[in-house]
Design a protein around this motif. Structure first.
Motif, PDB file in Angstrom:
ATOM      1  N   CYS A  61       0.828  -1.214   0.000  1.00  0.00           N
ATOM      2  CA  CYS A  61       0.000   0.000   0.000  1.00  0.00           C
ATOM      3  C   CYS A  61       0.858   1.258   0.000  1.00  0.00           C
ATOM      4  O   CYS A  61       0.552   2.225  -0.708  1.00  0.00           O
ATOM      5  N   ALA A  62       1.934   1.250   0.768  1.00  0.00           N
ATOM      6  CA  ALA A  62       2.832   2.409   0.786  1.00  0.00           C
ATOM      7  C   ALA A  62       3.476   2.611  -0.584  1.00  0.00           C
ATOM      8  O   ALA A  62       3.619   3.750  -1.050  1.00  0.00           O
ATOM      9  N   ALA A 105     -14.186  -2.180  -0.375  1.00  0.00           N
ATOM     10  CA  ALA A 105     -14.676  -0.828  -0.676  1.00  0.00           C
ATOM     11  C   ALA A 105     -13.814  -0.183  -1.761  1.00  0.00           C
ATOM     12  O   ALA A 105     -14.333   0.447  -2.693  1.00  0.00           O
ATOM     13  N   GLY A 106     -12.510  -0.340  -1.661  1.00  0.00           N
ATOM     14  CA  GLY A 106     -11.626   0.170  -2.705  1.00  0.00           C
ATOM     15  C   GLY A 106     -11.835  -0.544  -4.024  1.00  0.00           C
ATOM     16  O   GLY A 106     -11.770   0.066  -5.097  1.00  0.00           O
ATOM     17  N   PHE A 152      -6.467   2.796  -0.125  1.00  0.00           N
ATOM     18  CA  PHE A 152      -5.110   2.246  -0.028  1.00  0.00           C
ATOM     19  C   PHE A 152      -4.435   2.686   1.268  1.00  0.00           C
ATOM     20  O   PHE A 152      -3.758   1.892   1.928  1.00  0.00           O
ATOM     21  N   ILE A 153      -4.616   3.946   1.631  1.00  0.00           N
ATOM     22  CA  ILE A 153      -4.022   4.439   2.879  1.00  0.00           C
ATOM     23  C   ILE A 153      -4.636   3.724   4.077  1.00  0.00           C
ATOM     24  O   ILE A 153      -3.921   3.299   4.996  1.00  0.00           O
ATOM     25  N   ALA A 154      -5.956   3.560   4.069  1.00  0.00           N
ATOM     26  CA  ALA A 154      -6.620   2.861   5.174  1.00  0.00           C
ATOM     27  C   ALA A 154      -6.158   1.407   5.256  1.00  0.00           C
ATOM     28  O   ALA A 154      -5.895   0.892   6.356  1.00  0.00           O
ATOM     29  N   CYS A 155      -6.037   0.746   4.120  1.00  0.00           N
ATOM     30  CA  CYS A 155      -5.542  -0.639   4.110  1.00  0.00           C
ATOM     31  C   CYS A 155      -4.116  -0.707   4.646  1.00  0.00           C
ATOM     32  O   CYS A 155      -3.779  -1.594   5.440  1.00  0.00           O
ATOM     33  N   GLY A 156      -3.287   0.227   4.217  1.00  0.00           N
ATOM     34  CA  GLY A 156      -1.899   0.229   4.659  1.00  0.00           C
ATOM     35  C   GLY A 156      -1.752   0.474   6.148  1.00  0.00           C
ATOM     36  O   GLY A 156      -0.977  -0.206   6.829  1.00  0.00           O
ATOM     37  N   VAL A 157      -2.504   1.429   6.660  1.00  0.00           N
ATOM     38  CA  VAL A 157      -2.435   1.730   8.096  1.00  0.00           C
ATOM     39  C   VAL A 157      -2.971   0.558   8.913  1.00  0.00           C
ATOM     40  O   VAL A 157      -2.381   0.165   9.927  1.00  0.00           O
TER      41      VAL A 157
END
Length: 175
Positions: free
Chosen positions: A17-18, A79-80, A46-51
């Motif tokens: 994700c990063a 959702a993405g 993507f940011i939510a998945c990564g975090v």
């Protein structure tokens, strides 16, 4: 051993994700590709998945926590996936298919009293439907669709391995 594998998978997901967000910012800043509304939704996912994946990797939860993190990651990835799928559909749909879709979406947004979103939708719908950049003949939303599919499949491993472990111990305990 199970804990080490799930931590590695969660860390791998956060690293992916990063990397995806880094490439998205590079394409925005260096190449000049401005993101549309659906692109921003995908970036947020993507940011939510990564975090979430990084929290799971650092936390190293037990089986219950792993299930919770996996379900959370699965839901955010789905959702993405929906956002990327919508944008891919917008890019492949004809104008005859787009007009009823936009009209229906405007009706839904007006029912939800989101009138400010309707103006943004009108201006961004055609912008989201444009294919501005491809890599190996695959557009950015299609790449996002592939990435979200991988992110949605990744938490299935801990969920199903936990389920198979539970079924195996249940069968042994019954006899």
């Amino acid at each position: 051993m199970y804990l080490a594998r799930t931590r590695f998978l969660f860390f791998l997901a956060s690293l992916a994700c990063a990397s995806i967000i880094g490439v998205a910012f590079y394409l925005q800043q260096a190449v000049g590709l401005d993101p549309c509304t659906l692109c921003m939704v995908q970036r947020a996912a993507f940011i939510a998945c990564g975090v979430l994946a990084l929290c799971a990797a650092c936390h190293a939860p037990g089986p219950t926590g792993t299930r919770r993190y996996s379900l959370g990651l699965l839901l955010v990835a789905l959702a993405g996936l929906a956002g990327a799928g919508t944008q891919v559909w917008l890019q492949t749909a004809s104008a005859d298919q787009l007009i009823p879709f936009i009209t229906r979406l405007e009706q839904i947004l007006s029912l939800l009293s989101l009138d400010m979103c309707i103006d943004r939708l009108r201006s961004d719908a055609l912008f989201c439907a444009e294919i501005t950049w491809t890599l190996f003949g695959i557009s950015l939303p299609e790449w996002s669709l592939l990435a979200f599919t991988g992110l949605a499949l990744l938490p299935l491993y801990p969920l199903f391995s936990e389920l198979s472990h539970w079924l195996a111990t249940r069968d042994r305990g019954g006899y």
